[in-house]
Scaffold this motif. Sequence first.
Motif, PDB file in Angstrom:
ATOM      1  N   ASP A  80       7.004  -2.435 -18.765  1.00  0.00           N
ATOM      2  CA  ASP A  80       5.780  -2.443 -18.869  1.00  0.00           C
ATOM      3  C   ASP A  80       4.796  -1.552 -19.296  1.00  0.00           C
ATOM      4  OD1 ASP A  80       3.627  -1.399 -16.402  1.00  0.00           O
ATOM      5  OD2 ASP A  80       4.751   0.502 -15.629  1.00  0.00           O
ATOM      6  N   ASN A  81       3.708  -1.869 -20.116  1.00  0.00           N
ATOM      7  CA  ASN A  81       2.891  -1.828 -20.852  1.00  0.00           C
ATOM      8  C   ASN A  81       3.821  -0.576 -22.409  1.00  0.00           C
ATOM      9  OD1 ASN A  81       0.620  -1.470 -21.576  1.00  0.00           O
ATOM     10  ND2 ASN A  81      -0.542  -0.290 -19.576  1.00  0.00           N
ATOM     11  N   VAL A  82       4.978  -1.559 -22.461  1.00  0.00           N
ATOM     12  CA  VAL A  82       5.480  -0.764 -23.247  1.00  0.00           C
ATOM     13  C   VAL A  82       5.271  -0.389 -25.175  1.00  0.00           C
ATOM     14  CG1 VAL A  82       7.949  -0.291 -22.522  1.00  0.00           C
ATOM     15  CG2 VAL A  82       7.468  -2.068 -23.305  1.00  0.00           C
ATOM     16  N   SER A 124       0.470  -1.130  -0.219  1.00  0.00           N
ATOM     17  CA  SER A 124      -0.340   0.246   0.301  1.00  0.00           C
ATOM     18  C   SER A 124       0.891   1.249  -0.474  1.00  0.00           C
ATOM     19  CB  SER A 124      -1.056  -0.315   1.149  1.00  0.00           C
ATOM     20  OG  SER A 124       0.226   0.094   2.087  1.00  0.00           O
ATOM     21  N   TYR A 125       0.533   2.324  -0.603  1.00  0.00           N
ATOM     22  CA  TYR A 125       1.581   3.821  -0.712  1.00  0.00           C
ATOM     23  C   TYR A 125       1.327   4.303   0.140  1.00  0.00           C
ATOM     24  CZ  TYR A 125       1.886   2.725  -5.712  1.00  0.00           C
ATOM     25  OH  TYR A 125       2.232   2.330  -6.787  1.00  0.00           O
ATOM     26  N   PRO A 126       2.468   4.389   1.132  1.00  0.00           N
ATOM     27  CA  PRO A 126       2.572   5.250   2.301  1.00  0.00           C
ATOM     28  C   PRO A 126       1.950   6.580   1.462  1.00  0.00           C
ATOM     29  CG  PRO A 126       4.815   5.481   1.460  1.00  0.00           C
ATOM     30  CD  PRO A 126       3.802   4.547   0.277  1.00  0.00           C
ATOM     31  N   ILE A 135      -7.126  -1.474 -16.457  1.00  0.00           N
ATOM     32  CA  ILE A 135      -6.123   0.317 -15.347  1.00  0.00           C
ATOM     33  C   ILE A 135      -6.745   0.171 -14.147  1.00  0.00           C
ATOM     34  CG2 ILE A 135      -6.873   2.531 -16.135  1.00  0.00           C
ATOM     35  CD1 ILE A 135      -7.331   2.401 -18.620  1.00  0.00           C
ATOM     36  N   GLY A 136      -5.398   0.518 -13.307  1.00  0.00           N
ATOM     37  CA  GLY A 136      -5.977   0.879 -12.204  1.00  0.00           C
ATOM     38  C   GLY A 136      -5.541  -0.478 -11.322  1.00  0.00           C
ATOM     39  N   SER A 137      -5.278  -1.421 -11.418  1.00  0.00           N
ATOM     40  CA  SER A 137      -5.070  -2.860 -11.372  1.00  0.00           C
ATOM     41  C   SER A 137      -4.047  -3.272 -10.130  1.00  0.00           C
ATOM     42  CB  SER A 137      -5.618  -4.072 -12.359  1.00  0.00           C
ATOM     43  OG  SER A 137      -4.385  -3.844 -12.959  1.00  0.00           O
ATOM     44  N   GLY A 138      -3.023  -2.561 -10.602  1.00  0.00           N
ATOM     45  CA  GLY A 138      -1.878  -2.473 -10.007  1.00  0.00           C
ATOM     46  C   GLY A 138      -0.669  -3.488 -10.670  1.00  0.00           C
ATOM     47  N   LYS A 139      -0.539  -2.700 -11.765  1.00  0.00           N
ATOM     48  CA  LYS A 139       0.276  -3.429 -12.751  1.00  0.00           C
ATOM     49  C   LYS A 139       1.991  -2.571 -12.829  1.00  0.00           C
ATOM     50  CE  LYS A 139      -1.906  -2.914 -16.735  1.00  0.00           C
ATOM     51  NZ  LYS A 139      -3.301  -2.101 -16.491  1.00  0.00           N
ATOM     52  N   SER A 140       1.091  -1.755 -12.528  1.00  0.00           N
ATOM     53  CA  SER A 140       3.054  -1.050 -12.316  1.00  0.00           C
ATOM     54  C   SER A 140       3.263  -0.947 -11.009  1.00  0.00           C
ATOM     55  CB  SER A 140       2.660   0.901 -12.760  1.00  0.00           C
ATOM     56  OG  SER A 140       2.357   0.667 -14.280  1.00  0.00           O
ATOM     57  N   THR A 141       2.626  -0.952 -10.391  1.00  0.00           N
ATOM     58  CA  THR A 141       3.010  -0.805  -8.837  1.00  0.00           C
ATOM     59  C   THR A 141       4.032  -1.897  -8.516  1.00  0.00           C
ATOM     60  OG1 THR A 141       1.211   0.255  -8.343  1.00  0.00           O
ATOM     61  CG2 THR A 141       2.497  -1.173  -6.194  1.00  0.00           C
ATOM     62  N   LEU A 142       2.996  -3.024  -9.069  1.00  0.00           N
ATOM     63  CA  LEU A 142       3.807  -4.773  -9.338  1.00  0.00           C
ATOM     64  C   LEU A 142       5.543  -4.610  -9.683  1.00  0.00           C
ATOM     65  CD1 LEU A 142       4.099  -8.158  -8.054  1.00  0.00           C
ATOM     66  CD2 LEU A 142       3.025  -8.144 -10.935  1.00  0.00           C
ATOM     67  N   SER A 177       0.918  -5.626 -19.620  1.00  0.00           N
ATOM     68  CA  SER A 177       0.147  -5.185 -21.035  1.00  0.00           C
ATOM     69  C   SER A 177      -1.561  -5.210 -20.234  1.00  0.00           C
ATOM     70  CB  SER A 177       0.011  -5.497 -21.878  1.00  0.00           C
ATOM     71  OG  SER A 177      -0.619  -4.730 -23.032  1.00  0.00           O
ATOM     72  N   HIS A 178      -2.324  -4.138 -20.955  1.00  0.00           N
ATOM     73  CA  HIS A 178      -3.385  -4.859 -20.788  1.00  0.00           C
ATOM     74  C   HIS A 178      -3.904  -5.259 -22.190  1.00  0.00           C
ATOM     75  CE1 HIS A 178      -3.283  -0.161 -21.559  1.00  0.00           C
ATOM     76  NE2 HIS A 178      -4.027  -0.471 -22.017  1.00  0.00           N
ATOM     77  N   ARG A 179      -3.433  -5.561 -22.928  1.00  0.00           N
ATOM     78  CA  ARG A 179      -3.449  -5.995 -25.020  1.00  0.00           C
ATOM     79  C   ARG A 179      -3.510  -7.915 -24.578  1.00  0.00           C
ATOM     80  NH1 ARG A 179      -1.678  -1.282 -28.701  1.00  0.00           N
ATOM     81  NH2 ARG A 179      -0.491  -2.552 -29.479  1.00  0.00           N
TER      82      ARG A 179
HETATM   83  N1  LIG Z   1       2.615   7.004  -5.483  1.00  0.00           N
HETATM   84  C1  LIG Z   1       1.149   6.514  -5.889  1.00  0.00           C
HETATM   85  N2  LIG Z   1       0.553   7.322  -4.588  1.00  0.00           N
HETATM   86  C2  LIG Z   1      -0.612   6.426  -4.406  1.00  0.00           C
HETATM   87  N3  LIG Z   1      -1.059   5.882  -5.038  1.00  0.00           N
HETATM   88  C3  LIG Z   1      -0.719   4.759  -6.009  1.00  0.00           C
HETATM   89  C4  LIG Z   1       0.587   5.340  -7.264  1.00  0.00           C
HETATM   90  N4  LIG Z   1       1.157   5.053  -7.829  1.00  0.00           N
HETATM   91  C5  LIG Z   1      -0.754   4.578  -8.328  1.00  0.00           C
HETATM   92  N5  LIG Z   1      -1.318   4.430  -7.485  1.00  0.00           N
HETATM   93  C6  LIG Z   1      -2.801   3.736  -7.352  1.00  0.00           C
HETATM   94  O1  LIG Z   1      -2.124   2.027  -7.362  1.00  0.00           O
HETATM   95  C7  LIG Z   1      -3.495   1.472  -7.922  1.00  0.00           C
HETATM   96  C8  LIG Z   1      -2.624   1.379  -8.838  1.00  0.00           C
HETATM   97  O2  LIG Z   1      -2.179   1.915  -9.745  1.00  0.00           O
HETATM   98  P1  LIG Z   1      -1.375   1.957 -10.607  1.00  0.00           P
HETATM   99  O3  LIG Z   1      -0.159   2.231 -11.764  1.00  0.00           O
HETATM  100  O4  LIG Z   1      -0.205   0.309 -10.672  1.00  0.00           O
HETATM  101  O5  LIG Z   1      -1.870   0.649 -11.671  1.00  0.00           O
HETATM  102  P2  LIG Z   1      -2.100   0.025 -13.431  1.00  0.00           P
HETATM  103  O6  LIG Z   1      -2.710  -1.362 -13.060  1.00  0.00           O
HETATM  104  O7  LIG Z   1      -0.709   0.294 -14.129  1.00  0.00           O
HETATM  105  O8  LIG Z   1      -2.684   1.297 -14.446  1.00  0.00           O
HETATM  106  P3  LIG Z   1      -2.332   1.747 -15.545  1.00  0.00           P
HETATM  107  O9  LIG Z   1      -2.671   0.375 -16.501  1.00  0.00           O
HETATM  108  O10 LIG Z   1      -3.150   2.806 -15.832  1.00  0.00           O
HETATM  109  O11 LIG Z   1      -0.776   2.001 -15.561  1.00  0.00           O
HETATM  110  C9  LIG Z   1      -4.185   2.860  -8.307  1.00  0.00           C
HETATM  111  O12 LIG Z   1      -5.496   2.997  -7.808  1.00  0.00           O
HETATM  112  C10 LIG Z   1      -3.221   4.138  -8.675  1.00  0.00           C
HETATM  113  O13 LIG Z   1      -3.938   5.636  -8.042  1.00  0.00           O
END
Ligand SMILES: Nc1ncnc2c1ncn2[C@@H]1O[C@H](COP(=O)(O)OP(=O)(O)OP(=O)(O)O)[C@@H](O)[C@H]1O
Length: 592
Positions: A510-512, A348-350, A380-387, A541-543
Amino acid sequence: MTKSKFIIHYLLLNKYSYLFAILCIFVVNYLQVEIPRYIQLAVDLLNQSTIESKEGLLENVQWVIALSVVMVVVRILSRMYSLNPGRITEATLKNDVFHRLNRLPSTFHEKYASGKLISIINNDLNGIRLFYGIGFLQLFNILFALSLTPIWMWRISPELTLYSVIPIVIASVIFWLGFRKLRALHSQRLIRLQNLSEQLMNYLSGIDLIKNQQMGDWVTNEVDKVNRRLFDCTMQIAKIQTFFMPILDYANHFMKVLILGLGGYYLLQAKLSIGEITAFLSYSVLLALPLMHLGRIATVYQMGMISIDSVQNILNNEVPSTDMLRMSDAEKSSLRGSTLLVQNLSYSYPSAKNEPNELVLKNLSFTIEPGEKVGVLGSIGSGKSTLVNCLNHHLSLEKGHIFWGSKDITQMSRQDWRSYVRTITQDPFLFSDTIFENVKFGANHQGQATDDLDVEQVLELSQLSEDVRRFGAGDQTLVGEKGIMLSGGQKQRLSIARALLTPSDLIIMDNVLSAVDYETERTILKAVFNRIQGQSLLVVSHRVSALEYMDKILVLEQGEIIARGTHAELLGSCSYYRETWELQQHETETAA
Ligand SMILES: Nc1ncnc2c1ncn2[C@@H]1O[C@H](COP(=O)(O)OP(=O)(O)OP(=O)(O)O)[C@@H](O)[C@H]1O
């Protein structure tokens, strides 16, 4: 590091220069008080017309000339040896700050905008240069002048010395009040400069959008507001400096009037000679000069102290201790080609208030075997970039969740981890340089020798050669700031070429490929597969089309893995996967 330790640390960097400078400043000040003594003797001999007095007069004049020449030479040395350390300290601090900025975790950069950092590196470090240079010189000048001059004055007339000092004491008290007010204003001014720099940086980064949307007037107005606040503060400082600070200057003139008045009275009473009054007047100048500089020195001192605070706000941020570790070559090579193991990973983001935020990743577990190609599909927003940012350790993690072979990645420095993993992010950053240099960026730093042929090869693999050939200057074409000359797809392919240039054990994409068409996407992936045989690949990817040929696909929904398997397996077992695939197939056919 505390402020006093900071000041001492950087003073000690140039300790020999400073010691020599102090010696020179003392000699200059000593000669300054000695010269009027010879002038006094010479003036008193003017009244006498004997041969001895003429010889004495000549001798005293020669002394004045000789001492003045020595004083000039030593003064030049004192300036060289006290001002240069200021420049050296500024250059050293620039490196130290930039080095620290490079190693601080991403959470630091979320708090500090780039514009603010640029302002600190330019304006605040300039203040520190003056503090360690001219500030040091004038501090000792004032100390020596104020301690030596009154002694020489006292020797001539204790009474006149006491009277002369009265206006200076009164002026110093008034000066001190203005000085205190100035400190707060200087601090405000530096903060306002940082705000302006931050705002300008923001607007300049989006200058295309501003022009396209005709937002120029609004932006100018916003900049004007911040600029005006800076201007008001600067004007307040100027007012105080103009009316308050010269108080010591006025005191000096008053002191001269006192000396002439009282001195004349003592002359009539035969308590003082003309020579002594002349010398006394010279001393009054020597006393007043450093006092007049006090206003400037006070500014330098205040700016220096405030600037040190700003710089310390950066330098006092701790680099995570694991980032200081370096693995031995033997350990590094023993971990080459390992398995990536993700075990119960949650994130979880701080939050700003330090309260626990909603989980963006929930209890993920999976592996990537050596040479395996794994896909991650998610909306979109499922957490891929966070992973991705967890896997490449861009985000700070708790230990025990991600392992490279037997090694927990949180227990190795990010620098060591980067030698195994290469990430291609969805917002590729390009430097204002040629295509060639952008592809090669970082390769030499990683100790990899690359030649022109390698660059050509990776441009071909990432399907960029054709585009590069069309540019007039080929791979020597300048891409402009942040790659403004290139399309989104070209930027993405350039960043793929960059990642392919040097070998790594795991490539994360990452989604490049979102900005290229399906056909190019397929060709690039095929080329990447051929190039990185034996290396692992994670494609996010989302594709679905980008993941079709992966050995394994993870389906991510709201931070959870809801299904996993091959493309064929998921078409049968995961309704979300199947529906996405059918929808995207339909879109492709419609587009064709
Ligand atoms: N730096 C951050 N601080 C707080 N919340 C964040 C931060 N980065 C992402 N989030 C939240 O984390 C959740 C997942 O975001 P993330 O970017 O990982 O999704 P994603 O699957 O990569 O989306 P996309 O396909 O749009 O790139 C979103 O709800 C986003 O708002």
